[in-house]
Design an enzyme around this catalytic site. Structure first.
Site, mmCIF file in Angstrom:
data_model
loop_
_atom_site.group_PDB
_atom_site.id
_atom_site.type_symbol
_atom_site.label_atom_id
_atom_site.label_comp_id
_atom_site.label_asym_id
_atom_site.label_seq_id
_atom_site.Cartn_x
_atom_site.Cartn_y
_atom_site.Cartn_z
ATOM 1 N N HIS A 87 39.958 35.269 41.865
ATOM 2 C CA HIS A 87 40.602 36.367 42.264
ATOM 3 C C HIS A 87 41.011 35.674 43.587
ATOM 4 C CE1 HIS A 87 40.297 40.203 39.742
ATOM 5 N NE2 HIS A 87 40.052 39.058 38.911
ATOM 6 N N GLU B 132 40.752 37.010 46.696
ATOM 7 C CA GLU B 132 39.590 37.433 48.208
ATOM 8 C C GLU B 132 38.934 36.243 47.730
ATOM 9 O OE1 GLU B 132 41.370 40.857 46.846
ATOM 10 O OE2 GLU B 132 41.799 39.071 46.041
ATOM 11 N N CYS C 156 39.843 44.658 43.834
ATOM 12 C CA CYS C 156 39.608 44.710 43.043
ATOM 13 C C CYS C 156 37.800 45.353 43.359
ATOM 14 C CB CYS C 156 39.807 44.149 41.292
ATOM 15 S SG CYS C 156 38.731 42.594 41.503
ATOM 16 N N CYS D 95 36.245 41.717 43.513
ATOM 17 C CA CYS D 95 36.586 41.187 45.488
ATOM 18 C C CYS D 95 36.285 41.704 46.478
ATOM 19 C CB CYS D 95 37.522 41.388 45.451
ATOM 20 S SG CYS D 95 39.255 39.563 43.912
#
Length: 159
Positions: free
Chosen positions: A54, A56, A83, A86
């Site tokens: 992801h 992040e 999410c 993250c």
């Protein structure tokens, strides 16, 4: 919120759009310190098959590779509210703030990133459930002296 926040938020959206155009997922993260972007990252799950790639997570890893391990003074600009994975990583990384372009609800109107264990709408709820009630089964295993690594770490790092 400041004009600077709006500028970096818009840039995160632009980077996410560029990632979509390149075949990736619609997420980007900018780490900004003192008005300067120190790290840019986009989601690479589609490109790599790594479900942890992801934006992040990739941004935090890239910062660490640059020797930036303390995110005090850093603002993370992201395309969507993070999410749980993250969000947890951001809590560990400790930036001063997170600025997001769209809420999870706004994201959910146009995008679904769930799997067999959760959906975008249920992912946060999974964490509030008891361990035995979650979609992902977890069992407490046994091992002789299982706490030994933690005891050793504490002994090694005691002041």
């Amino acid at each position: 919120m400041t004009d600077r926040d709006d500028t970096f938020t818009a840039l995160s959206v632009q980077r996410a759009l560029e990632n979509v155009e390149a075949g990736g997922k619609p997420f980007a993260c900018l780490l900004v310190r003192d008005g300067e972007v120190v790290v840019e990252a986009v989601n690479h799950v589609a490109q790599t098959g790594d479900p942890t790639a992801h934006a992040e997570i990739r941004a935090i890893r890239a910062a660490a590779e640059q020797g930036i391990t303390d995110l005090r003074g850093v603002v993370a600009y992201v395309t969507a509210y993070p999410c749980p994975m993250c969000l947890g990583a951001l809590y560990y990384a400790q930036p001063d703030r997170v600025v997001y372009a769209v809420s999870r609800e706004e994201e959910g109107e146009h995008y679904e990133d769930g799997n067999r264990l959760m959906s975008l709408a249920t992912f946060y709820d999974e964490y509030a459930k008891g361990i035995d009630d979650r979609a992902l089964p977890a069992e407490h295993g046994t091992a002789d002296d299982a706490t030994a690594p933690f005891v050793a770490w504490t002994a090694r790092h005691a002041s």
